[in-house]
Design a protein around this motif. Structure first.
Motif, mmCIF file in Angstrom:
data_model
loop_
_atom_site.group_PDB
_atom_site.id
_atom_site.type_symbol
_atom_site.label_atom_id
_atom_site.label_comp_id
_atom_site.label_asym_id
_atom_site.label_seq_id
_atom_site.Cartn_x
_atom_site.Cartn_y
_atom_site.Cartn_z
ATOM 1 N N ASP A 12 147.917 95.631 1.086
ATOM 2 C CA ASP A 12 146.489 95.652 0.769
ATOM 3 C C ASP A 12 145.981 97.071 0.994
ATOM 4 N N ALA A 61 143.553 101.622 3.945
ATOM 5 C CA ALA A 61 142.613 102.745 3.961
ATOM 6 C C ALA A 61 141.728 102.701 5.208
ATOM 7 N N LEU A 62 141.252 101.509 5.555
ATOM 8 C CA LEU A 62 140.450 101.374 6.771
ATOM 9 C C LEU A 62 141.242 101.809 8.003
ATOM 10 N N LEU A 66 148.567 102.970 -4.502
ATOM 11 C CA LEU A 66 147.827 102.187 -5.489
ATOM 12 C C LEU A 66 148.530 102.216 -6.846
ATOM 13 N N LEU A 90 147.257 107.097 -0.345
ATOM 14 C CA LEU A 90 146.685 105.842 -0.820
ATOM 15 C C LEU A 90 146.705 105.768 -2.344
ATOM 16 N N VAL A 118 136.367 94.942 7.710
ATOM 17 C CA VAL A 118 135.312 95.914 8.048
ATOM 18 C C VAL A 118 134.658 95.535 9.375
ATOM 19 N N ASN A 159 140.322 88.575 -2.120
ATOM 20 C CA ASN A 159 140.375 89.658 -1.144
ATOM 21 C C ASN A 159 139.029 89.937 -0.494
ATOM 22 N N ARG A 185 138.523 91.488 3.253
ATOM 23 C CA ARG A 185 138.000 92.845 3.384
ATOM 24 C C ARG A 185 136.701 92.893 4.169
ATOM 25 N N PHE A 197 143.048 98.410 0.544
ATOM 26 C CA PHE A 197 141.750 98.540 1.212
ATOM 27 C C PHE A 197 141.909 98.506 2.728
ATOM 28 N N VAL A 198 142.661 97.547 3.229
ATOM 29 C CA VAL A 198 142.874 97.442 4.673
ATOM 30 C C VAL A 198 143.654 98.651 5.185
ATOM 31 N N TYR A 217 150.268 95.005 6.783
ATOM 32 C CA TYR A 217 149.622 95.237 5.491
ATOM 33 C C TYR A 217 150.311 96.316 4.660
#
Length: 324
Positions: A262, A267-268, A316, A312, A219, A211, A215, A264-265, A256
């Protein structure tokens, strides 16, 4: 590594009191809760090998920088070319797809950039910095593809990003912060291609699933993507950026969340959406009372950020439950 991930999940469930001591003890018979000495040695070997590669390559570069006025340019070229050839020879003589071959190809990729900088500095070619990075990325592309190394791909991604960013810097007053709408849009699309390449193409090219590359590329994509969307709320010249933001964000959120979960993605994308919506609200409240507008925006940012964090966390926990 897979056993360690299971151990980490078991310990998290124990902390959350979803497993009692007896259940944890029973699960530990199948998944050890602590890494074995072989796991430590394998990880240390990986870190030390690639750390040595980076440090040796950096030492060559600093050697030229320190002794620049004391060497003839033929000597500089001979030493730099020899370093590249030696790293390539080690890669050829090593076992295919071994750690030694991957580290040698990483060294060759780094030293290729040093050789290009040496040529440019010696002959004063007048090329811009972005052309150096672009040439560097082009020359090591084959090495990166052959290596199937995540470290080489990470280096390649960073060089491509530097080339694109420095190119925009030559076309704007300060980096890309004051670039035109098409320039920011182009940077966004370039980074989107890198992100999709890391997500879709890398597994098919034989790179081990990881990942980190996804990631990092996410970003790099989300920063100009969000910036263009925020500018679109205030400046009509950036309306295309705002439209692109809405379409791409919706498509990526669907991918996603439904097809490749994912966190993390996601969350972005969520916090990026909060930033753009805040910018839109600020534009709508531009003519309102300043005290009222500031407090309303503050409440929206706080409330939406808390809601995003709770959602999130729930996703998770659900993902952890499914993976177990």
């Amino acid at each position: 590594m897979e056993k360690l991930r299971h151990a980490n999940q078991l310990l998290q469930w124990s902390e959350q009191r979803q497993l009692n001591a007896a259940q944890l003890q029973q699960a530990s018979e199948r998944y050890p809760l602590q890494p074995a000495p072989a796991d430590w040695l394998a990880q240390a070997n990986l870190i030390l090998l690639f750390g040595t590669t980076v440090l040796l390559s950096s030492a060559v570069i600093f050697f030229f920088a320190y002794n620049w006025p004391h060497m003839h340019y033929f000597t500089k070229f001979a030493l730099a070319g020899t370093a590249v050839l030696l790293s390539g020879l080690v890669a050829v003589c090593s076992a295919p797809q071994s750690l030694m071959q991957r580290s040698a190809l990483l060294a060759a990729s780094i030293l290729t950039g040093a050789l290009l900088a040496l040529i440019g500095q010696t002959y004063q070619t007048g090329a811009d910095i972005w052309q150096l990075f672009a040439s560097w990325a082009a020359l090591i592309t084959l090495l990166v593809l052959v290596s199937k190394s995540r470290a080489c791909y990470l280096l390649w991604f960073v060089i491509l990003e530097l080339a694109a960013s420095r190119y925009l810097h030559t076309r704007s007053e300060f980096f890309w912060l004051f670039a035109s709408a098409p320039m920011i849009l182009n940077l966004t699309l370039v980074n989107l291609l890198l992100m999709l390449f890391a997500d879709v193409a890398l597994p098919r090219l034989g790179v081990k699933p990881d990942n980190l590359l996804l990631r990092v590329s996410a970003v790099m994509f989300i920063v100009p993507h969000t910036y263009g969307g925020m500018l679109g709320a205030w400046d009509n010249h950036y309306q295309a950026n705002l439209l692109c933001y809405l379409l791409l964000s919706a498509g990526l959120a669907l991918r996603y969340y439904r097809y490749r979960r994912d966190i993390f993605v996601l969350a972005l994308l969520l916090y990026s959406a909060i930033a753009v919506v805040t910018s839109l609200l600020a534009r709508l409240l531009e003519l309102s009372d300043g005290f009222f507008a500031m407090n309303l925006l503050a409440l929206f940012v706080i409330g939406s950020s808390v809601a995003a964090a709770l959602w999130l966390k729930k996703q998770l926990q659900r993902q952890a439950g499914v993976s177990a």
